[in-house]
Design a protein around this motif. Structure first.
Motif, short mmCIF file in Angstrom:
data_model
loop_
_atom_site.label_atom_id
_atom_site.label_comp_id
_atom_site.label_asym_id
_atom_site.label_seq_id
_atom_site.Cartn_x
_atom_site.Cartn_y
_atom_site.Cartn_z
N TYR A 45 32.99 35.57 33.65
CA TYR A 45 32.03 36.68 33.71
C TYR A 45 31.63 37.00 35.15
O TYR A 45 31.52 38.18 35.51
CB TYR A 45 30.80 36.33 32.87
CG TYR A 45 29.73 37.40 32.88
CD1 TYR A 45 29.90 38.58 32.17
CD2 TYR A 45 28.55 37.23 33.60
CE1 TYR A 45 28.92 39.56 32.17
CE2 TYR A 45 27.57 38.20 33.60
CZ TYR A 45 27.75 39.37 32.89
OH TYR A 45 26.78 40.34 32.89
N ALA A 46 31.44 35.96 35.96
CA ALA A 46 31.02 36.17 37.35
C ALA A 46 32.08 36.87 38.18
O ALA A 46 31.78 37.41 39.26
CB ALA A 46 30.65 34.83 37.99
N GLU A 47 33.32 36.88 37.70
CA GLU A 47 34.41 37.53 38.43
C GLU A 47 34.43 39.04 38.24
O GLU A 47 35.17 39.74 38.94
CB GLU A 47 35.76 36.97 37.97
CG GLU A 47 36.02 35.53 38.33
CD GLU A 47 37.38 35.07 37.86
OE1 GLU A 47 38.19 34.65 38.71
OE2 GLU A 47 37.65 35.15 36.64
N LEU A 48 33.65 39.54 37.32
CA LEU A 48 33.71 40.96 37.00
C LEU A 48 32.88 41.77 37.99
O LEU A 48 31.81 42.30 37.68
CB LEU A 48 33.22 41.19 35.57
CG LEU A 48 34.04 40.50 34.48
CD1 LEU A 48 33.47 40.81 33.11
CD2 LEU A 48 35.51 40.89 34.55
N THR A 49 33.41 41.85 39.20
CA THR A 49 32.80 42.63 40.26
C THR A 49 33.79 43.70 40.71
O THR A 49 35.01 43.56 40.49
CB THR A 49 32.43 41.76 41.47
OG1 THR A 49 33.64 41.23 42.05
CG2 THR A 49 31.52 40.60 41.05
N VAL A 50 33.28 44.75 41.32
CA VAL A 50 34.15 45.83 41.76
C VAL A 50 35.22 45.34 42.74
O VAL A 50 36.41 45.66 42.56
CB VAL A 50 33.32 46.98 42.37
CG1 VAL A 50 34.22 48.01 43.05
CG2 VAL A 50 32.50 47.66 41.27
N PRO A 51 34.88 44.56 43.77
CA PRO A 51 35.93 44.08 44.68
C PRO A 51 37.01 43.27 43.96
O PRO A 51 38.21 43.45 44.22
CB PRO A 51 35.16 43.22 45.69
CG PRO A 51 33.78 43.78 45.67
CD PRO A 51 33.53 44.16 44.25
N ASN A 52 36.60 42.36 43.08
CA ASN A 52 37.58 41.53 42.38
C ASN A 52 38.47 42.36 41.45
O ASN A 52 39.69 42.16 41.40
CB ASN A 52 36.86 40.46 41.55
CG ASN A 52 36.30 39.35 42.41
OD1 ASN A 52 36.68 39.17 43.56
ND2 ASN A 52 35.37 38.59 41.85
N LEU A 53 37.86 43.28 40.73
CA LEU A 53 38.64 44.08 39.78
C LEU A 53 39.54 45.08 40.49
O LEU A 53 40.67 45.32 40.05
CB LEU A 53 37.70 44.79 38.80
CG LEU A 53 36.96 43.84 37.84
CD1 LEU A 53 35.93 44.61 37.03
CD2 LEU A 53 37.94 43.14 36.90
N ASN A 54 39.05 45.66 41.57
CA ASN A 54 39.91 46.56 42.35
C ASN A 54 41.12 45.82 42.90
O ASN A 54 42.23 46.36 42.93
CB ASN A 54 39.12 47.21 43.48
CG ASN A 54 38.28 48.38 43.01
OD1 ASN A 54 38.51 48.92 41.93
ND2 ASN A 54 37.31 48.78 43.80
N LYS A 55 40.89 44.59 43.32
CA LYS A 55 42.00 43.79 43.85
C LYS A 55 42.98 43.44 42.73
O LYS A 55 44.20 43.57 42.90
CB LYS A 55 41.47 42.51 44.50
CG LYS A 55 42.55 41.64 45.09
CD LYS A 55 41.96 40.41 45.77
CE LYS A 55 43.05 39.53 46.37
NZ LYS A 55 42.47 38.32 47.03
N TYR A 56 42.46 43.02 41.58
CA TYR A 56 43.33 42.61 40.48
C TYR A 56 44.18 43.77 39.98
O TYR A 56 45.40 43.62 39.74
CB TYR A 56 42.50 42.05 39.32
CG TYR A 56 43.34 41.61 38.16
CD1 TYR A 56 43.97 40.36 38.16
CD2 TYR A 56 43.55 42.44 37.07
CE1 TYR A 56 44.77 39.96 37.11
CE2 TYR A 56 44.36 42.05 36.00
CZ TYR A 56 44.96 40.80 36.03
OH TYR A 56 45.77 40.42 34.99
N PHE A 57 43.57 44.93 39.82
CA PHE A 57 44.28 46.09 39.27
C PHE A 57 44.93 46.94 40.37
O PHE A 57 45.52 47.97 40.06
CB PHE A 57 43.34 46.96 38.45
CG PHE A 57 42.94 46.37 37.13
CD1 PHE A 57 43.76 46.51 36.02
CD2 PHE A 57 41.76 45.66 37.00
CE1 PHE A 57 43.39 45.97 34.79
CE2 PHE A 57 41.39 45.11 35.77
CZ PHE A 57 42.21 45.26 34.67
#
Length: 218
Positions: A164-176
């Protein structure tokens, strides 16, 4: 391949699903199996679960794929578990791991406030924060739903489990590999200090979810 989000509600699934749909060029649904469904396709809004599966399966056979967010407990209860497993086969399945008691607190808070602010909006960052009393009578049913969801997810070939803590804009932008700008963000509510019966609810929840000897989420 298209991403599908399979999770419990109140885990950040809406935010993750926004990214999955954006990655799929906008083809997808946020709450397809809820009633009414969250879609601009009027024929699907009040369609039966059977009709929704027929829609998804038809287009999958045509090699047209939609990203959807699924709360499997809803579908399982209606007797469509096998059909959901078949439909999800071949897709990249994303799920989310969140402390189940925190998930319940989010749900309890929304029930108390009549779902007036189900998500924090990025544009104004406004969110209702009030003291509230947790309805402990809903704990058993909520725990049963989480257990059923987890049991279903264990049957899937999971591509990625987000904390849950990973659901941040920087992390998600990087993943996708995305520049997507979501319009919602995690609410960040301090439920522990807002709930008037926090300790009582936590004890009941732990006993129901894990058994009195299991304190894995203390």
């Amino acid at each position: 391949m298209t991403y599908q989000v399979v999770a419990s509600h109140r885990t950040g699934s809406s935010l993750l699903n926004h990214y999955a749909i954006d990655h799929n060029d906008g083809f997808g649904f946020h709450e397809l199996f809820l009633k009414p469904a969250s879609t601009e396709i009027q024929s699907l809004r009040f369609a039966s679960t059977e009709q929704k599966f027929e829609f998804l399966e038809y287009y999958k056979k045509q090699d047209i794929h939609f990203s959807i967010k699924v709360f499997p407990c809803i579908v399982i209860t209606e007797g469509y578990e096998s059909r959901l497993l078949d439909y999800l086969d071949g897709y990249k399945i994303l799920t989310i791991n969140r402390n189940p008691f925190d998930t319940f607190l989010s749900y309890a808070y929304q029930n108390y406030t009549y779902w007036k602010n189900s998500h924090r909006l990025v544009k104004d960052n406004k969110f209702m924060e009030v003291s509230f009393e947790i309805d402990c009578s809903s704990i058993r049913e909520f725990c049963d739903e989480i257990k059923a969801t987890n049991k279903f997810i264990d049957k899937l070939d999971i591509h990625k489990t987000f904390e849950y803590a990973e659901l941040t804009v920087p992390n998600l932008n990087k993943y996708f590999d995305s520049k997507f700008e979501p319009f919602t963000s995690p609410s960040g509510v301090d439920y522990k200090n807002l709930a008037t019966n926090y300790a009582e609810a936590k004890e009941i929840f732990n006993n129901e979810m894990h058994g009195s000897r299991n304190r894995a989420y203390d």
